[in-house]
Design a protein around this motif. Structure first.
Motif: not given
Lengths: 91, 346
Positions: A8, A12-13, A20, A35, A65, A67, A69, B73-74, B77, B80-81, B89, B104-109, B124-125
């Motif tokens: 990755q 996400l900021e 990814i 997205n 993938t 994301q 922003r 968001e921070k 992030t 996730l890292e 992943w 959702r806006s952070l890419g979660f489904r 994730g992929p």
């Protein structure tokens, strides 16, 4: 270049993108999931940036993938290239 | 954003108490078994926090006075890292429907939701669509009675064999799912092998690995902790919703067989939820009384007790020859040793 592992790059900021990449099954081709907060206006443009980058690097089977922003093109390209480099071995 | 600091903390000690108080002030609980916790502090005060438990993001909260500043968001992030760094992943998250848009806006489904209480997300992929398409390839019939059984088999007993044989005798095809999570005394590879061997004589059966979405640590954490708390019902509802929405249509399942549960409170909640919810997906639930030996139901925990006691006679009554043969093998000795040293329910 050949994608062999997940990797990755990015965050996400706002004004950034989290990219990814994951290896795809042989023959599966390019698989992109985008997205974006600005998908309606810029979805096609993002897709174009991804396709160009993949083409230029000669990558075939990969799952990407994104994301987004609200990243500008060069930011997105840099994140994508960084992730692909981390995920790859050079043939 | 002056004076804001991100810090990973250990929950044993003073920081644990501070995180617990912060979560409670925001209507959440500090869950047990967290592997990693981050706090965001402003001038020493916690204003946001989030944790990891395996591939699941948990206990996420932001102080309402500091929302809309990009803190979540921070935080996500960084979490996730940390997950990617640990090789996870495929990441999961539970949240209240009120937070749906932000994640959702952070890419979660969204995978599934439990009434209006909990939404289960993934990112994730890899996705549940991959799981469904892999299942579809194993679809065996169109029409007919297609049954399903979900088992842990720690280890495979004559009771499991009886339940599966009965389902097979009454159905055109049976799909058996073995819980994949490696949190039992018998590791998954062994449990799976013992189910295969113990059902090899049944012609109309497919044995599957349960994977990430069928009674896994992600979807049903309380199954493994056996804490009878209020979350059990939500976890059971989520597991059943995923089964009904994804597994049932992928394989054309019409029936589910479960063993009656006389002992474990968590499993009996699960059985009740199945009875109540699965008919909505067109699935008939059959609760089969446990096979008994000498007036007492056969259970895997009874087998483990017999292993602790070294009671060979009891084991012969409880286990099919396939499992008995395995227990005599070299490979089984470390497992038996581990069981003897423990008194845990799993």
């Amino acid at each position: 270049m050949n994608v062999v592992r997940n990797a990755q790059a990015g965050t996400l900021e706002s004004s950034d993108a989290l990219v990814i990449v994951a290896p795809g099954k042989p023959g599966s081709g390019l698989h992109i999931e985008i997205n974006s907060i600005v998908e309606e206006q810029f979805g096609d443009q993002i897709r174009r940036v991804v396709e160009e980058t993949i083409d230029r690097l000669g990558i075939r089977d990969v799952r990407i993938t994104i994301q987004d922003r609200g990243a500008l093109d060069y930011c997105l390209r840099a994140r994508l290239e960084a992730a692909l480099n981390r995920a790859s071995v050079v043939d | 954003m002056e004076g804001i600091r991100f810090r990973s903390v250990s929950l044993s000690g003073r920081d644990g108490e501070r995180v617990r108080l912060f979560l409670e002030a925001n209507g959440l609980k500090l869950e047990p078994r967290l592997d990693y916790t981050l706090v965001v502090e402003l001038d020493g005060e916690i204003i946001a926090t989030g944790s990891l438990a395996g591939p699941v993001l948990k206990c996420l909260a932001t102080d309402p006075n500091h929302q809309g500043q990009g803190l979540m968001e921070k935080l996500v992030t960084r979490l996730l890292e940390e997950e990617y760094y640990r090789g996870n992943w495929h990441v999961f998250l539970y949240t209240r429907p009120a937070n749906l848009e932000i994640f959702r806006s952070l890419g979660f489904r969204e995978v599934a939701r439990v009434r209006d209480r909990v939404v289960f997300f993934e990112s994730g992929p890899e996705s549940i669509a991959d799981f469904v398409s892999a299942l579809r390839e194993k679809r065996r019939m169109v029409g007919g009675k297609v049954s399903s059984v979900v088992v842990n088999c720690n280890p495979f007993t004559r009771g499991h064999q009886y339940l599966i044989e009965r389902a097979a005798a009454e159905s055109d095809w049976v799909h058996v799912f073995v819980v994949t999570e490696d949190l039992s005394m018998f590791p998954f590879a062994v449990r799976y092998k013992l189910v295969q061997r113990g059902t090899a004589h049944i012609p109309n059966i497919t044995v599957h690995a349960g994977g990430q979405y069928i009674i896994s640590q992600n979807t049903f954490p309380s199954y493994f902790t056996r804490d009878p708390n209020e979350q059990v019902e939500d976890h059971a509802l989520l597991d059943v919703a995923i089964f009904g929405q994804y597994v049932v249509p992928a394989l054309g399942i019409t029936d589910r067989y479960v063993g009656q549960e006389p002992y474990c409170p968590v499993t009996s909640v699960y059985n009740r939820v199945m009875q109540q919810e699965l008919p909505r997906y067109g699935v008939t639930v059959h609760e089969v009384p446990r096979l008994e030996v000498e007036g007492e139901a056969i259970s895997a925990s009874r087998v483990r007790q017999a292993l602790r006691d070294g009671d060979c006679e009891e084991l012969t009554k409880l286990l099919p020859s396939t499992t008995l043969n395995f227990l005599r093998s070299e490979e089984a000795q470390p497992i038996i040793h581990k069981i003897k040293e423990s008194s845990a329910p799993h």
